[in-house]
Design an enzyme around this catalytic site. Structure first.
Site, PDB file in Angstrom:
ATOM      1  N   ARG A   1      11.357  36.059 -55.402  1.00  0.00           N
ATOM      2  CA  ARG A   1      11.444  34.718 -54.819  1.00  0.00           C
ATOM      3  C   ARG A   1      10.737  34.653 -53.473  1.00  0.00           C
ATOM      4  O   ARG A   1      10.642  35.652 -52.775  1.00  0.00           O
ATOM      5  CB  ARG A   1      12.906  34.276 -54.680  1.00  0.00           C
ATOM      6  CG  ARG A   1      13.808  35.254 -53.936  1.00  0.00           C
ATOM      7  CD  ARG A   1      15.245  35.083 -54.478  1.00  0.00           C
ATOM      8  NE  ARG A   1      16.224  35.818 -53.705  1.00  0.00           N
ATOM      9  CZ  ARG A   1      16.490  37.109 -53.861  1.00  0.00           C
ATOM     10  NH1 ARG A   1      15.783  37.834 -54.726  1.00  0.00           N
ATOM     11  NH2 ARG A   1      17.428  37.693 -53.147  1.00  0.00           N
TER      12      ARG A   1
ATOM     13  N   CYS B   1      19.062  27.207 -34.013  1.00  0.00           N
ATOM     14  CA  CYS B   1      18.014  27.458 -35.013  1.00  0.00           C
ATOM     15  C   CYS B   1      17.501  28.894 -34.926  1.00  0.00           C
ATOM     16  O   CYS B   1      17.133  29.373 -33.856  1.00  0.00           O
ATOM     17  CB  CYS B   1      16.855  26.492 -34.797  1.00  0.00           C
ATOM     18  SG  CYS B   1      15.555  26.688 -36.039  1.00  0.00           S
TER      19      CYS B   1
ATOM     20  N   ARG C   1      14.775  29.781 -36.192  1.00  0.00           N
ATOM     21  CA  ARG C   1      13.321  29.650 -35.992  1.00  0.00           C
ATOM     22  C   ARG C   1      13.031  28.868 -34.713  1.00  0.00           C
ATOM     23  O   ARG C   1      12.078  28.112 -34.642  1.00  0.00           O
ATOM     24  CB  ARG C   1      12.682  28.974 -37.195  1.00  0.00           C
ATOM     25  CG  ARG C   1      12.941  29.728 -38.473  1.00  0.00           C
ATOM     26  CD  ARG C   1      12.104  29.279 -39.655  1.00  0.00           C
ATOM     27  NE  ARG C   1      12.547  30.027 -40.816  1.00  0.00           N
ATOM     28  CZ  ARG C   1      13.126  29.471 -41.887  1.00  0.00           C
ATOM     29  NH1 ARG C   1      13.251  28.157 -41.973  1.00  0.00           N
ATOM     30  NH2 ARG C   1      13.543  30.230 -42.896  1.00  0.00           N
TER      31      ARG C   1
ATOM     32  N   ASP D   1      21.890  34.911 -35.965  1.00  0.00           N
ATOM     33  CA  ASP D   1      20.771  35.849 -35.834  1.00  0.00           C
ATOM     34  C   ASP D   1      20.543  36.272 -34.383  1.00  0.00           C
ATOM     35  O   ASP D   1      21.059  35.664 -33.457  1.00  0.00           O
ATOM     36  CB  ASP D   1      19.488  35.207 -36.366  1.00  0.00           C
ATOM     37  CG  ASP D   1      19.479  35.145 -37.887  1.00  0.00           C
ATOM     38  OD1 ASP D   1      20.077  36.036 -38.517  1.00  0.00           O
ATOM     39  OD2 ASP D   1      18.875  34.203 -38.433  1.00  0.00           O
TER      40      ASP D   1
END
Ligand code: PLP
Length: 437
Positions: free
Chosen positions: A126, A142, A144, A303
């Site tokens: 994927r 976020c 990113r 993250d």
């Protein structure tokens, strides 16, 4: 809360004199009027920051820009805005400029694991395709963040063609995730074109879209959009609710439209300190989601991207939350808790330990109540030796023979693979072996 509440009417009229209900429910109006300045937030919420705070906030938004849809802003409780979960997800914190030792620009190595621009190919079957560089609302958490506001533009068909061509020439790709930015920032026509292109690739079995619009801009889910999406089944959608306060009349309506179109819905939450780091809160959130036909899919550990330190919880908090769910509520209300491995290793699932001990014929297990039990292993289990020849296997899969190559730990377990151990590159002991040179 109804759609177009008194508070929303009030905000709409501050933003634009004589704004109407149909302005409010027009997603493009929200994009056009998204709030990008500290002043704007002060004016709309009737709050005030000190000069010192404004200066620090200005420096923060210089590095990490802000954008809030009027709709999402309307969910903020101005009386207690500093603790408000919507405010905390949408409004910059001066703590974002605090960079800690372990923080990284791109902790998931999305830009490195990228064979063509805008596409990340991390797992065997994927890929993640970044189809838009922009979002309706810039989440403060976020992952990113490095890209937010960077090239705040909608890519052209030419930009997307490289990704599509890569998928076309890579037959192992059977699942394509459209992400961004937010794919639903593209026009219906562009999405239709993109889904048609990807749908025409024979080896692609399923397409997924990750979008936060049901949360931050539910009016994006129009009847026209849904009619178009319906043509592209099997299509799955994952959204991103983090707090029960985000489940409103408008977002429920958006979810119902998608579910009525036969689109299976999932939710990916991020565990955020001060926003949702509470077992009871996550349980309430997940119950509300399943009532709206959304299956909790992942709960992410925050993250290690720069600018997120103030949102991070210890992993222990996530384990505690999972402990409070399994057994206590419906299995389908429980997401998988994952850490996305720094360095691009992909998602690693975590949960409390349920295996207590083991012997040759018994496994000792514990349940959510603390009851300890034993499972007797079968005395006469005859494993089917696997030579990967599925066509002749007595399990009757009747598919073409499987590939012989196994990846990682799987290769240590497999009958058909004689890998004995996995050794890190540059292992010193290996370097000392006589035949190393
Ligand atoms: C999360 C992710 C996927 C999809 O992972 P699933 O576990 O299949 O949902 C694919 N590619 C990348 C780069 C990802 O980060």
């Amino acid at each position: 809360m109804q759609i177009y509440s008194d508070n929303q009417r009030r905000l709409a009229n501050i933003i634009e004199k004589d704004a109407t209900r149909s302005n409010w429910t027009d997603w493009k109006w929200h994009v056009r009027n998204s709030i990008k300045s500290i002043d704007g937030v002060e004016r709309l919420l009737g709050i005030h920051f000190s000069d010192k705070e404004r200066e620090a906030l200005r420096r923060t938004t210089e590095k990490f820009p802000m954008a809030i849809t009027p709709y999402y802003l309307s969910l903020i409780d101005a009386k207690d805005y500093r603790n408000d979960p919507v405010f905390m997800q949408a409004f910059p914190s001066i703590d974002e400029l605090r960079i800690e030792n372990h923080d990284m620009i791109d902790p998931l190595h999305e830009d490195e694991d990228s064979p063509v621009p805008g596409l990340t190919h991390r797992y065997p079957d994927r890929v993640l395709l970044h189809v838009s560089n922009t979002c309706a609302m810039y989440c403060r958490h976020c992952t990113r963040k490095r890209k937010v506001g960077d090239r705040d533009s909608i890519p052209s068909r030419e930009d997307l063609r490289q990704g599509i061509e890569y998928i076309r020439r890579t037959p192992q790709v059977r699942d394509v995730l459209l992400s961004g930015g937010d794919p639903f920032m593209l026009s219906d026509e562009m999405l239709d074109w993109l889904l048609t292109e990807i749908g025409s690739i024979e080896h692609v079995e399923v397409v997924r879209i990750g979008t936060r619009t049901p949360v931050v801009l539910p009016y994006r889910i129009t009847d026209e959009l849904v009619e178009m999406l319906k043509k592209h089944h099997p299509l799955w959608i994952n959204t991103h609710f983090n707090h029960p306060a985000e489940i409103t009349a408008s977002s429920k309506q958006a979810l119902a439209k998608l579910a009525d179109a036969g689109i299976p819905l999932g939710n990916q939450s991020v565990l955020l300190a001060g926003v949702n780091d509470c077992p009871r809160l996550i349980k309430v959130l997940n119950h509300k989601l399943v009532r709206n036909r959304v299956r909790p899919y992942y709960l992410y550990q925050c993250d290690l991207s720069e600018g997120l330190t103030h949102f991070r919880t210890p992993i222990g908090k996530g384990i505690e939350i999972l402990e409070s769910l399994r057994g206590h509520t419906s299995g389908f209300s429980i997401p998988t808790y994952v850490v996305d491995a720094p360095g691009g290793g992909g998602k690693i699932p975590l949960m409390p330990n349920y295996i207590i001990s083991w012997t040759a014929n018994k496994v000792v297990l514990r349940n959510y109540e603390g009851v300890i039990t034993t499972y007797h292993e079968p005395a006469h289990y005859e494993p089917t030796y696997c030579d990967r020849e599925c066509k002749t296997c007595n399990l009757q899969l009747r598919e073409a023979d499987a590939e012989e190559k196994a990846i990682g730990i799987e290769s240590l377990l497999a009958d058909w693979d004689d890998t004995l151990s996995l050794t890190p590159e540059e292992n010193e002991r290996m370097g000392r072996r006589i035949d190393a040179a």
